[in-house]
Design an enzyme around this catalytic site. Structure first.
Site, PDB file in Angstrom:
ATOM      1  N   CYS A   1       0.794  -1.164  -0.259  1.00 37.37           N
ATOM      2  CA  CYS A   1      -0.299   0.187   0.091  1.00 37.37           C
ATOM      3  C   CYS A   1       0.583   1.413  -0.202  1.00 37.37           C
ATOM      4  O   CYS A   1       0.163   2.635  -0.643  1.00 37.37           O
ATOM      5  CB  CYS A   1      -1.000  -0.035   1.596  1.00 37.37           C
ATOM      6  SG  CYS A   1      -0.380   0.000   3.063  1.00 37.37           S
TER       7      CYS A   1
ATOM      8  N   HIS B   1      -1.127   0.409   7.474  1.00 34.74           N
ATOM      9  CA  HIS B   1      -2.112   0.871   6.348  1.00 34.74           C
ATOM     10  C   HIS B   1      -1.318   2.306   6.094  1.00 34.74           C
ATOM     11  O   HIS B   1      -2.154   3.465   6.064  1.00 34.74           O
ATOM     12  CB  HIS B   1      -3.462   0.761   5.993  1.00 34.74           C
ATOM     13  CG  HIS B   1      -3.993   0.467   4.818  1.00 34.74           C
ATOM     14  ND1 HIS B   1      -3.231  -0.220   4.473  1.00 34.74           N
ATOM     15  CD2 HIS B   1      -4.527   1.747   4.154  1.00 34.74           C
ATOM     16  CE1 HIS B   1      -4.133  -0.019   2.766  1.00 34.74           C
ATOM     17  NE2 HIS B   1      -5.181   0.723   2.488  1.00 34.74           N
TER      18      HIS B   1
END
Length: 1009
Positions: free
Chosen positions: A98, A350
């Site tokens: 990510c 994240h």
């Protein structure tokens, strides 16, 4: 409807009054429950297992109403994978990539960088070659992958694309999250190096033109005030946010205190001093990357940690006040991207990106595959700021002024220099080169084909489902069979699968419902359903299968058998009492053999047999004994079905014909053995073969484990104690001899199971032999074993008493000594008694052997002295004669200490018979005169011509007994003959002598082998 068990009982209740031979069709239909009422929809919660007419609750509910098309397939709408109009394309998260996706989206929205990348020369794809090689093109270099990826992000029809080509080319581990800030620096450096090799001079410095600024590191000594400057450049400006709350404090964020272990070496002071290091900005790039140093090194833990403190930043940032030399360059920047790290740890979390569209000014949130457009062209951080609230010290979010944003998770801010209003579409539009567009078109074509294929598959599934829906609605109405109409049986599980499966249905398989007569078994009727013949015909036409079971498939034989079984079960208790009384009575006449074990448990056997008969179903039904292959079950077997009569009469019993008649009712297939029946010959032969095979295997196994003992190789001896062990074990030689006989002829000899060492012990449990006695002759009674052999003997045989001999060596100043002991110890009392009895036996013997040797004139033995053929070669050596110990002489004990010295020659315990020597049988009470008569008959020498000597002593007293003359068993008497006479008959008249009587006077208690 009643439960299944009750339905089964009701179906067979009639057997109490109906005999098997009285069964009619109505009884058969009762057993198969043909006329049970059918269940109505809504009356049963679930399908009635015991009712073949119940067609409710088998899955029909899902088909009888209106059905949504989505129920006929599991394929998602392919259009959900299509890119929506006026939106951007996402990137697939390959596991932990990510952080890569966020930077790619930010760099893609840098129009100058994208335009420059499109202009890069592709060495593998020329203008001349691309029409021919478009389908074979695969990007290789980092620049080629980035070109293709940006082209797909710009014009792909997909909702998201896969960046695995670029990630693989970069050599990144998709399962491990890397340092995002470090990745940004390394990637820009790699890209700068790649572009610097381009032929177009406008492309070589694109990275520097877009991201590079100039600054100086200025260090001021706190002691002397000396200042030193180090010019440098930056692509990302690192801001120390610890202790700061707003970007308005940039001047302080660019400062660093040098103290402690990090002190500065001052050239003026010539020592390390505390100092202050500042960054002085000289020039700024068009794209200003501000790295907020949230991930710092914790010196206490030795690991990185994340600073979760809030920091505010403006939408417009004036960098003029922070420049040292203000030139004509523009210093006002607008916020264009915010990179967010959601999580409280520096090693996990994240990454997402908020990016402003340079063409429209709209803000978008890029979260891997998902892209969300913000409302009102405003940056909305929203839920990203809630992730860090799990930390213990929760900090209240401060209020932000207008034009400012506040975040505790932002780790990178991207500002772009403010453009003039005159900037038109020329600068905001970026065209994809033709060869890249062809690659994008090719991928879009594949995507459209996939969408079309998925749409067709959905349509086919829906069409099949609709057809199945119509089929079920049509056939389900036809399934119930009306009274009096033809019917068939269909497996219940097939009907359920037919109704549950929305696509393919297998053929109908009724074979497992067949009984041994190829008809429907009564026990399987509950697992099948009675349907109309019309519905069955349609089902078999469409799906095939078989065998078809209709009203003619009701099995009269199975119903009759079940009737017999149930009736026998009811009368079993009464028959058991009757047979028990009959067996106790004596009877006359012929009887029948029955196994005793079977007789004891016949009631349980009868129940098992009745259960087996009751549930007998398939063609390959297990045969009862007597129909299968011959097995020897007669030895104590509880199974009454034996082909042959038991070979052991103790295992069977005669019963009266009345008892046997009762047994035949329960065991109709049991073999019948009359009183004069011969025993099973096959069992006799089989038993003998089995025993021989077992004996051979046992002999081979024992021989392999005791190979040296069998071949008499490498045997231990007491005359020279073996090296490497201080213990030897003793067993009777008789055991070894018998064991060898069994090994040589296992089928002719009985196996040895016991080692009777008590033969070598006295009644008190003490050992009967001394060390010297074993060396001097008594070793013929025992065999010596190595410890390893004793372990095998102990495992293979039953040993009543272990006997061992131990050797203890000691070194003293006077020399080396050796002591021998036994376990169990020597019993002196019994040993003395044994010696006394031995001496007595030497004086009071009967039927003993002595040897007579004839000598010639010069008093030498006849020297035709070669051993006779019956004597073994091992006994042909010269041996010294043994003499019994005199009365009162003691045998040395094992515990006596002996000084090591050379041992004497081993004496043989067997007599070596020479040529010219003859053996005579004599007794101790026999006179010398009687002995001479025996010698006369053996050598043809008259008694008065005989001169007898023993150990050089002349024997002259004819009236003396042999015992008194010292002649003992195995003695050797030398015979010297005078001139012979002619009249031998006269000698018999002169000596009217009778020979000694034959027979035993007593038995010796000597241990012999």
């Amino acid at each position: 409807m009643a439960p299944r068990v009750q339905l089964e009982k009701a179906a067979w209740r009639w057997v109490e009054t109906v005999k098997p031979e009285e069964i009619r069709q109505e009884h058969i239909e009762l057993a198969y429950r043909i006329n049970l009422p059918a269940c109505k929809r809504g009356a049963c919660r679930r399908n009635c297992k015991g009712n073949p007419n119940c067609l409710v609750g088998i899955g029909e509910q899902a088909w009888l109403g209106e059905i949504d098309e989505s129920a006929f397939h599991s394929i998602d709408d392919p259009n959900s994978e299509r890119r929506e109009k006026n939106t951007f394309v996402g990137l697939t998260n390959l596991g932990a990539t990510c952080y890569v996706n966020t930077f790619l989206q930010v760099w893609f929205h840098n129009l100058e960088l994208r335009r420059s990348l499109y202009q890069c020369q592709n060495s593998r794809y020329t203008v001349k070659a691309y029409p021919l090689s478009i389908s074979d093109y695969e990007p290789q270099s980092i620049c080629e992958h980035l070109q293709y990826l940006f082209a797909l992000l710009q014009n792909s029809n997909r909702k998201y694309i896969d960046p695995s080509g670029l990630v693989k080319a970069l050599g990144l581990d998709t399962g491990q999250q890397q340092d995002a800030q470090e990745f940004s620096k390394l990637f820009l450096s790699l890209l700068e190096d790649t572009l610097s090799k381009q032929k177009n001079p406008n492309l070589r410095n694109v990275i520097q033109q877009q991201f590079c600024g100039q600054f100086s590191y200025v260090t001021v000594c706190n002691q002397c005030g000396r200042s030193s400057a180090l010019p440098s450049r930056f692509y990302e400006l690192e801001l120390n946010i610890q202790g700061h709350k707003s970007l308005t404090e940039i001047s302080h964020m660019l400062e660093e205190k040098l103290d402690g272990e990090n002190r500065y070496f001052c050239e003026t002071c010539q020592s390390k001093q505390n100092a202050t290091r500042r960054i002085k900005l000289h020039s700024l790039p068009p794209t200003l990357n501000l790295q907020l140093m949230r991930f710092v090194f914790d010196r206490q833990t030795g690991h990185k940690k994340k600073l979760n403190s809030f920091i505010s930043f403006p939408e417009q940032l004036d960098m003029g006040p922070f420049l040292e030399e203000k030139q004509d360059e523009k210093c006002v920047y607008e916020l264009s991207a915010v990179l967010i790290h959601r999580g409280i740890s520096a090693y996990s979390g994240h990454y997402i990106a908020h990016v402003k569209d340079a063409r429209t000014g709209d803000w978008y949130k890029f979260n891997d595959e998902e892209i969300e457009k913000m409302e009102g062209k405003k940056l909305q951080l929203g839920i990203e700021e809630d992730i860090a609230e799990t930390v213990k010290s929760q900090t209240k979010k401060p209020k932000c002024s207008k034009g400012y944003h506040c975040s505790r998770n932002a780790y990178m801010l991207v500002y772009k220099v403010q453009q003039e209003e005159s900037s038109g579409p020329i600068r905001t539009n970026v065209e994809v080169p033709a060869f890249l567009q062809r690659l994008v078109d090719q991928d879009n074509h594949k995507f459209e084909e996939w969408c079309s294929e998925m749409t067709d598959m959905r349509k086919q599934s829906v069409d099949k489902g609709k057809a199945k829906h119509e089929e079920v609605k049509e056939l389900y109405k036809l399934l119930p069979a009306r009274d009096g109409e033809p019917y068939e049986f269909i497996p219940l599980d097939w009907l359920k699968k037919w109704l549950d499966d929305s696509t393919a249905t297998k053929e109908i398989d009724s074979s497992r419902f067949l009984c041994s007569h190829d008809k429907l078994h009564p026990d399987k009727v509950g697992d099948s359903r009675k349907v109309s013949m019309q519905a069955a015909q349609l089902l078999y036409e469409r799906y095939g299968g078989g065998p078809r079971l209709n009203e003619s498939s009701l099995c009269r034989e199975c119903v009759s058998q079940r009737c017999r079984v149930l009736r026998l079960k009811n009368q079993l208790s009464e028959d058991y009492k009757e047979i028990s009384n009959l067996v106790k009575r004596t009877f006359s006449g012929a009887g029948f053999w029955v196994g005793k074990a079977s007789l004891r448990s016949w009631r349980q056997l009868a129940l098992e047999q009745l259960e087996e008969d009751e549930h007998e179903t398939a063609h390959n039904n297990s045969q009862t004994n007597g129909q299968g292959p011959h097995t020897n079950n007669s030895k104590g077997s509880n199974n009454p079905y034996n082909w042959g009569l038991s070979i052991l009469e103790t295992e069977r019993k005669l019963v009266s014909p009345e008892v046997w008649t009762k047994f035949r009712e329960y065991f109709p297939k049991a073999p019948e053995f009359t009183q004069d029946q011969e025993a099973c010959q096959q069992c006799l032969v089989s038993e003998e073969k089995d025993n021989e095979a077992v004996s051979k295997m046992m002999a081979l196994d024992q021989k392999n484990q005791l190979l040296n003992l069998f071949h008499e190789k490498n045997r231990p001896a007491l005359t020279k104690w073996p090296q490497g062990t201080d213990v030897l074990y003793v067993v009777p030689l008789f055991f070894v001899d018998e064991w060898r006989k069994f090994i040589r002829r296992p089928t002719k000899s009985s196996p040895v199971s016991n080692v009777s060492n008590t033969l070598l012990l006295c009644p008190h449990g003490g050992f009967m032999f001394t060390y010297d006695s074993l060396i001097n002759g008594e070793a013929q009674h025992v065999a010596l074993l190595w410890p390893s052999e004793w372990d095998v003997i102990s495992r293979l045989f039953i040993v009543d008493q272990p006997i061992s001999i131990h050797c203890l060596k000691r070194t003293t100043p006077s020399g080396s000594t050796t002591q021998y002991t036994t376990q169990p110890d020597l019993c002196w009392e019994c040993r003395e008694s044994f010696l006394f009895q031995q001496q007595r036996d030497l004086r009071e013997y009967t039927q003993a052997t002595i040897y007579i040797r004839k000598v010639i004139e010069d008093k030498r033995m006849i020297k035709e002295a070669a051993p006779e053929l019956s004597v073994s070669s091992s006994e042909a050596e010269e041996e010294k004669e043994e003499h019994p110990k005199l009365d009162g002489e003691k045998d040395p004990d094992f515990s006596q200490v002996t000084t090591q010295a050379p041992r004497g020659i081993r004496r043989s315990t067997r007599h070596r018979k020479l040529r010219g020597e003859k053996a005579l049988i004599v007794s101790a009470n026999q006179t010398l005169k009687e002995l001479k008569i025996q010698i006369m008959h053996a050598f043809s020498v008259a008694p008065f011509d005989q001169n007898l000597f023993i150990d050089g002593k002349s024997l002259t007293d004819d009236s003396a007994t042999l015992g008194s003359l010292g002649i003992i068993p195995e003695s050797i008497i030398c015979l010297k003959a005078d001139e012979p006479i002619a009249d031998y008959a006269a000698m018999d008249d002169v000596y009217q002598v009778r020979m000694p009587e034959e027979g035993f006077k007593g038995e010796h208690v000597l241990l012999q082998t």
